[in-house]
Design an enzyme around this catalytic site. Structure first.
Site, PDB file in Angstrom:
ATOM      1  N   ASP A  10       0.874  -1.158   0.000  1.00  0.00           N
ATOM      2  CA  ASP A  10       0.000   0.000   0.000  1.00  0.00           C
ATOM      3  C   ASP A  10       0.920   1.219   0.000  1.00  0.00           C
ATOM      4  OD1 ASP A  10      -1.640   2.149   0.569  1.00  0.00           O
ATOM      5  OD2 ASP A  10      -2.763   1.147   2.154  1.00  0.00           O
ATOM      6  N   SER A  63      -1.822  12.416 -16.435  1.00  0.00           N
ATOM      7  CA  SER A  63      -3.051  12.369 -17.230  1.00  0.00           C
ATOM      8  C   SER A  63      -3.106  13.636 -18.067  1.00  0.00           C
ATOM      9  CB  SER A  63      -4.276  12.304 -16.307  1.00  0.00           C
ATOM     10  OG  SER A  63      -5.469  12.571 -17.024  1.00  0.00           O
ATOM     11  N   TYR A  91      -9.346  15.682  -9.092  1.00  0.00           N
ATOM     12  CA  TYR A  91      -8.409  14.784  -9.778  1.00  0.00           C
ATOM     13  C   TYR A  91      -7.417  15.580 -10.619  1.00  0.00           C
ATOM     14  CZ  TYR A  91      -6.703  11.187 -12.972  1.00  0.00           C
ATOM     15  OH  TYR A  91      -5.898  10.354 -13.708  1.00  0.00           O
ATOM     16  N   SER A 137      -9.857   0.631 -18.654  1.00  0.00           N
ATOM     17  CA  SER A 137      -9.265  -0.030 -17.488  1.00  0.00           C
ATOM     18  C   SER A 137     -10.295  -0.044 -16.371  1.00  0.00           C
ATOM     19  CB  SER A 137      -8.008   0.724 -17.021  1.00  0.00           C
ATOM     20  OG  SER A 137      -8.347   1.959 -16.435  1.00  0.00           O
TER      21      SER A 137
END
Length: 269
Positions: free
Chosen positions: A65, A144, A157, A192
């Site tokens: 993690d 992104s 985001y 995805s």
């Protein structure tokens, strides 16, 4: 890939149990690299490692993690004891968030930044001792196209990925004297599990986006090609490149376009 330009190199990929991470693991393996796969889902990781090893390279799966410092330290110890060093770090683990800024919660925003930004910093910092002294060492940060331009209903985001972009630029100049290259890969819409795991502001959910998505394998192919060439910045998908250029040259017009793009949204009861 007919040649194996990454033969005997060691590549560590976070978020490697599915999607872009798994595709990248297989793409680097096809190029000859040994691969370390890190993610939280151990059963998926072990299955992924078997797929990678079937390509004729070594694979190490480590449950990790990346938001936990002790897990990251354990990951680096495993890499060091198994391979003795690291050639390429791919910071791929990430989390999405959808909804207007006034509707997302502070907890959601913190979760997104914890994984997309703080974990990237945490893993990179821990990996640097293993990267130093390795000829051609690289850090590949997966961002992104939304890190280059904020869009309505994706502000949280977008902000996290804009932070990734800025950190990449800073890290690039900081590590250049040591010969460690830092690359940025910015996928567009990709097929995805990402949207399935994305958080949504209460009462908000996004309908299907009317754009053709790249496959995770296509993204991985472009990532490995960028890694091979040492390309600083790679923006994927034609709509993604158009968006970045439009925002640069006609930002007012793109504001209006972005507003219209946000329309296919439904509010849950």
């Amino acid at each position: 890939m007919k040649t194996r330009p990454f033969k005997e190199r060691v590549v560590l990929i976070t978020g490697a149990s599915s999607g872009i991470g798994l595709a990248a693991a297989k793409a680097y393996a096809q190029a000859g690299a040994h691969v370390v796969l890190a993610a939280r889902r151990l059963n998926r990781l072990e299955e992924a490692a078997r797929e990678v090893e079937s390509l004729g390279v070594r694979a190490l799966s480590v449950r990790c993690d990346v938001t936990r410092g002790e897990d990251v330290e354990h990951l680096m110890r495993e890499v060091s004891s198994t391979f003795g060093g690291l050639d390429v770090l791919v910071n791929n683990a990430g989390l999405g968030l959808y909804g207007p800024l006034e509707s997302i919660s502070e907890e959601q925003l913190r979760q997104v930044f914890e994984l997309n930004v703080f974990a990237l910093w945490r893993v990179t910092r821990a990996a640097l001792p293993l990267l130093r002294g390795r000829k051609g060492a690289q850090v590949v940060n997966v961002s992104s196209v939304l890190g280059h331009r904020g869009l309505p209903l994706l502000g949280g985001y977008c902000a996290s990925k804009a932070a990734v972009n800025a950190m990449t630029e800073s890290l690039r100049t900081e590590l250049a004297p040591e010969g460690i290259r830092v690359l940025l890969v910015s996928p567009g819409l990709t097929e995805s599990e990402f949207r399935e795991h994305r958080m949504n502001a209460r009462g908000w959910a996004q309908q299907a986006v009317p754009l053709k998505a790249m496959s995770a394998e296509q993204v991985a192919h472009e990532m490995v090609r960028a890694s091979l060439r040492g390309r600083r910045d790679t923006i994927l998908t034609l709509p993604g490149r158009i968006m970045v250029l439009a925002n640069r040259f006609v930002p007012g017009l793109f504001d209006r376009i972005a507003h219209r793009m946000a329309n296919p949204v439904k509010k849950d009861a």
